[in-house]
Write an enzyme that holds these catalytic residues in place. Structure first.
Site, PDB file in Angstrom:
ATOM      1  N   GLU A  88       0.829  -1.210   0.000  1.00  0.00           N
ATOM      2  CA  GLU A  88       0.000   0.000   0.000  1.00  0.00           C
ATOM      3  C   GLU A  88       0.865   1.263   0.000  1.00  0.00           C
ATOM      4  O   GLU A  88       0.598   2.197  -0.754  1.00  0.00           O
ATOM      5  CB  GLU A  88      -0.925  -0.020   1.229  1.00  0.00           C
ATOM      6  CG  GLU A  88      -1.882   1.152   1.304  1.00  0.00           C
ATOM      7  CD  GLU A  88      -2.673   1.168   2.616  1.00  0.00           C
ATOM      8  OE1 GLU A  88      -2.946   0.093   3.194  1.00  0.00           O
ATOM      9  OE2 GLU A  88      -3.007   2.273   3.056  1.00  0.00           O
ATOM     10  N   HIS A  93       8.486   0.125   5.873  1.00  0.00           N
ATOM     11  CA  HIS A  93       7.942   0.186   7.226  1.00  0.00           C
ATOM     12  C   HIS A  93       7.798  -1.216   7.785  1.00  0.00           C
ATOM     13  O   HIS A  93       7.420  -2.143   7.074  1.00  0.00           O
ATOM     14  CB  HIS A  93       6.601   0.926   7.280  1.00  0.00           C
ATOM     15  CG  HIS A  93       5.588   0.456   6.286  1.00  0.00           C
ATOM     16  ND1 HIS A  93       5.648   0.772   4.951  1.00  0.00           N
ATOM     17  CD2 HIS A  93       4.500  -0.332   6.436  1.00  0.00           C
ATOM     18  CE1 HIS A  93       4.629   0.211   4.318  1.00  0.00           C
ATOM     19  NE2 HIS A  93       3.913  -0.472   5.206  1.00  0.00           N
TER      20      HIS A  93
HETATM   21  P1  5GP Z   1       1.429  -1.875   3.581  1.00  0.00           P
HETATM   22  O1  5GP Z   1       2.058  -0.857   2.672  1.00  0.00           O
HETATM   23  O2  5GP Z   1       2.431  -2.493   4.515  1.00  0.00           O
HETATM   24  O3  5GP Z   1       0.639  -2.889   2.826  1.00  0.00           O
HETATM   25  O4  5GP Z   1       0.355  -1.129   4.491  1.00  0.00           O
HETATM   26  C1  5GP Z   1       0.468   0.216   4.862  1.00  0.00           C
HETATM   27  C2  5GP Z   1      -0.012   0.416   6.272  1.00  0.00           C
HETATM   28  O5  5GP Z   1       0.033   1.819   6.546  1.00  0.00           O
HETATM   29  C3  5GP Z   1      -1.485  -0.014   6.487  1.00  0.00           C
HETATM   30  O6  5GP Z   1      -1.550  -0.873   7.622  1.00  0.00           O
HETATM   31  C4  5GP Z   1      -2.229   1.304   6.725  1.00  0.00           C
HETATM   32  O7  5GP Z   1      -3.263   1.196   7.668  1.00  0.00           O
HETATM   33  C5  5GP Z   1      -1.121   2.234   7.201  1.00  0.00           C
HETATM   34  N1  5GP Z   1      -1.364   3.634   6.813  1.00  0.00           N
HETATM   35  C6  5GP Z   1      -1.648   4.085   5.553  1.00  0.00           C
HETATM   36  N2  5GP Z   1      -1.796   5.420   5.561  1.00  0.00           N
HETATM   37  C7  5GP Z   1      -1.611   5.814   6.843  1.00  0.00           C
HETATM   38  C8  5GP Z   1      -1.644   7.090   7.482  1.00  0.00           C
HETATM   39  O8  5GP Z   1      -1.886   8.127   6.868  1.00  0.00           O
HETATM   40  N3  5GP Z   1      -1.395   7.125   8.810  1.00  0.00           N
HETATM   41  C9  5GP Z   1      -1.125   5.986   9.532  1.00  0.00           C
HETATM   42  N4  5GP Z   1      -0.883   6.134  10.850  1.00  0.00           N
HETATM   43  N5  5GP Z   1      -1.083   4.766   8.963  1.00  0.00           N
HETATM   44  C10 5GP Z   1      -1.325   4.678   7.638  1.00  0.00           C
END
Ligand code: 5GP
Length: 129
Positions: A88, A93
């Site tokens: 996403e 991270h």
């Molecule tokens: P991934 O890239 O590992 O698939 O997921 C991205 C993670 O970042 C997700 O769990 C999502 O909830 C979190 N996330 C996305 N945008 C934001 C944001 O603006 N603020 C916070 N605190 N978390 C976010």
């Protein structure tokens, strides 16, 4: 264009901050799998975990370990799970997730928290570092 996490690190977007040093920023995931779900992000905007240089990779894991130990002191759970996905948000991270069962690491079931619960959780983790 900066990633959403760079904007968070720069304070352009608010976050429930848990910890920060010169290289990393830790804050609560806004759509958590479980209460205490924390993201640890290198300030350097690198897309994929294994693109980090070895030193940054090792430092990220050392910093994440400290946060995980603090989360475990605050959130009742079996253990802290660690996951790296990035499908996403293409900015490295580490997800640190308090686990009770396998489902908690599967990114299917989410928990809803009120702003004051996020605030209290972030402060409690920070206080246990
Ligand atoms: P991934 O890239 O590992 O698939 O997921 C991205 C993670 O970042 C997700 O769990 C999502 O909830 C979190 N996330 C996305 N945008 C934001 C944001 O603006 N603020 C916070 N605190 N978390 C976010």
């Amino acid at each position: 264009m900066s990633s959403i996490f760079t904007k968070i690190i720069n304070g352009e977007i608010p976050s429930y901050k848990v910890a920060e040093n010169e290289k990393f920023y830790a804050f609560l995931d806004i759509n958590p799998n479980a209460k205490g779900h924390t993201l640890v992000v290198p300030k350097e905007e690198v897309n994929k975990l294994f693109d980090l240089d070895e030193e940054s990779y090792n430092q990220l894991m050392i910093f994440s370990r400290k946060i995980a130990i603090a989360i475990e002191k605050v959130i009742p759970c079996e253990r802290i799970g660690l996951s790296v996905i990035g499908l996403e948000v293409p900015h490295v991270h580490v997800h640190l997730i308090p686990l009770q069962k396998m489902e908690d690491i599967q990114f299917i079931k989410k928990v809803k928290l009120l702003p004051e619960e996020f605030e209290k959780t972030a402060k409690a983790i920070a206080a246990n570092l």
